[in-house]
Motif scaffolding. Structure first.
Motif, PDB file in Angstrom:
ATOM      1  N   ASN A 177      54.895  55.914  42.093  1.00  0.00           N
ATOM      2  CA  ASN A 177      54.985  54.517  41.650  1.00  0.00           C
ATOM      3  C   ASN A 177      53.962  54.220  40.562  1.00  0.00           C
ATOM      4  OD1 ASN A 177      56.924  52.544  43.057  1.00  0.00           O
ATOM      5  ND2 ASN A 177      56.315  53.935  44.689  1.00  0.00           N
ATOM      6  N   GLU A 178      52.810  54.865  40.655  1.00  0.00           N
ATOM      7  CA  GLU A 178      51.785  54.701  39.615  1.00  0.00           C
ATOM      8  C   GLU A 178      52.302  55.265  38.283  1.00  0.00           C
ATOM      9  OE1 GLU A 178      47.816  55.674  41.260  1.00  0.00           O
ATOM     10  OE2 GLU A 178      47.423  56.545  39.296  1.00  0.00           O
TER      11      GLU A 178
ATOM     12  N   ALA B 236      54.799  52.906  36.895  1.00  0.00           N
ATOM     13  CA  ALA B 236      54.197  51.657  36.416  1.00  0.00           C
ATOM     14  C   ALA B 236      53.478  51.848  35.082  1.00  0.00           C
ATOM     15  CB  ALA B 236      53.238  51.100  37.461  1.00  0.00           C
TER      16      ALA B 236
ATOM     17  N   ASP C 255      49.420  44.639  31.873  1.00  0.00           N
ATOM     18  CA  ASP C 255      50.271  44.599  33.068  1.00  0.00           C
ATOM     19  C   ASP C 255      49.826  45.605  34.128  1.00  0.00           C
ATOM     20  OD1 ASP C 255      51.734  42.664  31.841  1.00  0.00           O
ATOM     21  OD2 ASP C 255      53.413  43.949  31.294  1.00  0.00           O
ATOM     22  N   TYR C 256      49.755  46.867  33.734  1.00  0.00           N
ATOM     23  CA  TYR C 256      49.462  47.902  34.726  1.00  0.00           C
ATOM     24  C   TYR C 256      48.177  47.614  35.523  1.00  0.00           C
ATOM     25  CZ  TYR C 256      48.155  52.142  37.022  1.00  0.00           C
ATOM     26  OH  TYR C 256      47.752  53.017  37.983  1.00  0.00           O
ATOM     27  N   PRO C 257      47.055  47.254  34.846  1.00  0.00           N
ATOM     28  CA  PRO C 257      45.793  47.133  35.604  1.00  0.00           C
ATOM     29  C   PRO C 257      45.772  45.967  36.588  1.00  0.00           C
ATOM     30  CG  PRO C 257      45.397  47.270  33.216  1.00  0.00           C
ATOM     31  CD  PRO C 257      46.854  47.022  33.404  1.00  0.00           C
TER      32      PRO C 257
ATOM     33  N   GLY D 143      47.960  45.336  38.782  1.00  0.00           N
ATOM     34  CA  GLY D 143      48.556  45.775  40.050  1.00  0.00           C
ATOM     35  C   GLY D 143      49.906  46.397  39.776  1.00  0.00           C
ATOM     36  N   GLY D 144      49.921  47.277  38.781  1.00  0.00           N
ATOM     37  CA  GLY D 144      51.164  47.852  38.251  1.00  0.00           C
ATOM     38  C   GLY D 144      52.050  48.424  39.338  1.00  0.00           C
ATOM     39  N   PHE D 145      53.254  47.847  39.474  1.00  0.00           N
ATOM     40  CA  PHE D 145      54.158  48.262  40.545  1.00  0.00           C
ATOM     41  C   PHE D 145      55.538  47.719  40.201  1.00  0.00           C
ATOM     42  CE2 PHE D 145      55.349  47.641  45.270  1.00  0.00           C
ATOM     43  CZ  PHE D 145      55.858  48.918  45.362  1.00  0.00           C
TER      44      PHE D 145
ATOM     45  N   TYR E 251      57.352  43.900  39.920  1.00  0.00           N
ATOM     46  CA  TYR E 251      57.875  43.250  38.711  1.00  0.00           C
ATOM     47  C   TYR E 251      59.293  42.711  38.958  1.00  0.00           C
ATOM     48  CZ  TYR E 251      54.193  46.043  36.338  1.00  0.00           C
ATOM     49  OH  TYR E 251      53.025  46.627  35.954  1.00  0.00           O
TER      50      TYR E 251
END
Lengths: 437, 175
Positions: free
Chosen positions: A128-129, A132, A140-142, A144-146, A150
């Motif tokens: 998932n990381e 993301a 976006d990613y930092p 809580g990128g998921f 979204y």
């Protein structure tokens, strides 16, 4: 531009993990199936294949750069030309269109489009990381990128705007898992209920584990030909091919950051009028503008003016139950906002399959007869190509042959669409396939 | 004179008892051998033209951009306008807005798994054309409801900036 035909395909069995075969072995499995289906030997294929399109999404999952050149030599197709295509979740659909371009332009007469993904190489949450990272890594990613998060935000806005319910979304999961019971290629084949979907573990509110597709290892191959290519194939095999014609290709993109999606007017399809959407701010985060753009351009090329009337089935990118509902609207099967009611009506279900629910209009236009990504799995680079293979088999009427049952055969299917979609609707492509006879 | 052999690893044997059949034809039945690779890297990342936004965060200011030409205003900044292509100017954003949409992440990517459940939200600001992705703190993640949409929220800044977008987060204005 020359006419382009899909002539054969193969799909490796999608699975949570395929430690027995690497990406080359999985593509080879699908490629050999596609060759056998048209009685083409690998030796003859070496002679008549002009080039390849290679499809895989993530260098992080593959951890092998230039994997395309390794597949090419493994298939015995060196020194023919080829190239890699990448566009997130839409990678496979983009690759099919890139193959179409190569044939339509006159560059290739026979083009092998192949794709794969090897997602089992890291644990699910690391996976998932990786996925993301296909969101803005500054903003976006930092946070809580998921990706499930979204999509959840997008459908929460859809629910607020239009009254869409979680039970309507759950029906998509019921449909696609149930269809997959008859698809031996599918990864997760289950008879489930709306309650099962809602009782499953919550991932990103309101999406549960059963609203979300799977990570998979898998590969798929689709062989495209010009008319000269079909003749070369017939000469090489002594068999008359039974192709489907690709009559429309369309695509669209949208801003990577959902935060940047504007609030303007709906892009209208031929059967819609501006007054259908008075006061609707579009696309916002509730709709996929790139999907609408892809539909508009593909329909225009194929001469489709009312998709619900003029398409017999669609294999669409149901990475989430919510995105299938949103995609009904983008593709003009119903108006924006009516996707929830559309699934409730039963229109996107198979006409003769018992889902355990009564629907007033069951089977009007089967959507994801194969089980879609939710049940088949989503080995990203293979997925859009898999849709092309299943669409070809529907149009050939050969589902019985490939699935060992005709339950999922859409009767008298003459025209279908495949729809491939990248994260939050950033890249979307739609291709139209028709019986060639 | 140097020894003509590679040294063995100092921590001794790590692979044990790998089978090999006498009859090589039986190799096709060999179970796949699987090893673990470690992979870790530090990237040198420049925020480049987005840098002023992060300088703002470190000073408890929320900065966006506005197109000089068409006046389109971005809550998540970009140096050039997406609508008309012209260069944008940095502007200060209001520190109060409304929840446009949200989710509660009960799972997450590995990096954020230990922070679950957390609330992700897109915030809209009056007079600003685009939204801003952030965490919302101060609501019960188990009590998610569509009624959260439209809720008025205000920015709060972490005391110790890391030059990351999580230097700012939002809380309900009543909190």
């Amino acid at each position: 531009m020359r006419p382009v035909y899909a002539v054969s395909g193969g799909v490796s069995k999608f699975a949570k993990a395929r430690p027995d075969l690497d990406f080359r072995g999985m593509v080879k499995e699908a490629y050999d199936y596609a060759l056998r289906d048209i009685h083409l030997t690998p030796q003859h294929a070496r002679e008549i294949v002009d080039g390849t399109i290679c499809s895989y999404f993530s260098d992080h999952f593959t951890r092998q750069l230039k994997a395309g050149s390794m597949v090419q030599d493994y298939l015995g197709l060196c020194p023919k030309p080829g190239k890699r295509i990448e566009g997130g979740g839409a990678t496979g659909g983009l690759a099919v269109q890139s193959g179409w371009e190569a044939v339509a332009s006159g560059r290739f007469d026979v083009c092998v489009v192949y794709g794969f993904e090897t997602m089992s190489r890291v644990n699910t949450w690391k996976g998932n990381e990786f996925i993301a990272l296909a969101s803005d890594t500054n903003f976006d990613y930092p946070v809580g990128g998921f990706y499930s998060g979204y999509y959840a935000m997008m459908v929460v806005r859809h629910m607020k705007e239009f009254g869409t319910t979680v039970e309507q979304m759950a029906l998509v999961s019921v449909k696609n898992h149930r269809n997959a019971l008859h698809n031996p290629y599918a990864q997760k084949r289950r008879r489930i209920t709306i309650e099962d979907v809602r009782r499953a573990e919550m991932v990103a509110w309101p999406l549960t584990m059963l609203d979300i597709c799977l990570m998979s290892d898998g590969a798929a191959v689709l062989i495209l030909c010009s008319e000269d290519g079909l003749n070369a194939l017939q000469r090489a095999t002594g068999h008359t091919p039974f192709p489907a014609k690709i009559t429309g290709v369309g695509g669209g993109l949208d801003a990577m950051r959902m935060a940047d999606r504007p609030h303007g007017d709906v892009i209208l399809l031929p059967h819609e009028r501006p007054e259908d959407y008075r006061g609707l701010k579009y696309p916002g985060v509730h709709s996929f503008r790139a999907g609408r753009m892809a539909a508009k351009s593909a329909y225009q090329m194929a001469g489709i003016t009312n998709p619900l009337e003029e398409l017999d089935f669609i294999e669409l990118h149901d990475a989430y139950t919510s995105s299938e509902v949103q995609t009904y609207e983008d593709m003009g099967l119903c108006r924006y906002g009516e996707g929830g009611k559309f699934v409730e009506s039963g229109k996107p279900f198979m006409p003769a399959v018992d889902y355990g629910y009564h629907f007033p209009e069951q089977g009007r236009i089967p959507i994801n007869p194969s089980g879609g990504l939710l049940a088949c799995g989503h080995p990203v680079g293979a997925t859009g190509i898999m849709q092309g293979v299943f669409a070809l088999w529907q149009l050939q009427g050969s589902i019985q042959k490939h699935f060992s049952t005709d339950v999922l055969q859409v009767k008298n299917a003459r025209r279908g669409a495949i729809h491939s979609h990248a994260g939050t609707g950033t890249y979307v492509v739609i291709s139209i396939l028709e019986r060639a006879d | 004179m140097s020894e003509s052999r590679l040294p063995e690893r100092e921590d001794g044997t790590v692979v044990f008892g790998v089978p090999l059949p006498k009859d090589l034809r039986a190799l096709k039945d060999l179970a796949p051998l699987i090893i673990k690779h470690h992979y870790e890297i530090d990237y040198i990342h420049s925020y480049a033209q987005d840098s002023p936004f992060f300088a703002g965060l470190a000073n408890n200011r929320l900065l966006g951009t506005r197109c000089d030409s068409c006046n389109y205003t971005y809550a998540t900044p970009r140096a050039h306008c997406m609508e008309c292509g012209r260069e944008c100017t940095w502007v200060e954003l209001p520190q109060e807005g409304q929840i446009h949409t949200f989710t509660v992440c009960h799972y997450g990517s590995e990096e954020f798994l230990k922070e679950t459940p957390f609330i992700l939200a897109l915030i809209g600001f009056p007079g600003v054309d685009t939204l801003f992705l952030t965490r919302v703190v101060g609501l019960d993640p188990q009590a998610s409801s569509l009624d959260w949409i439209g809720m008025r929220v205000k920015a709060k800044f972490r005391r110790l900036s890391e030059l990351r977008p999580t230097d700012v987060y939002f809380v309900p204005t009543g909190a």
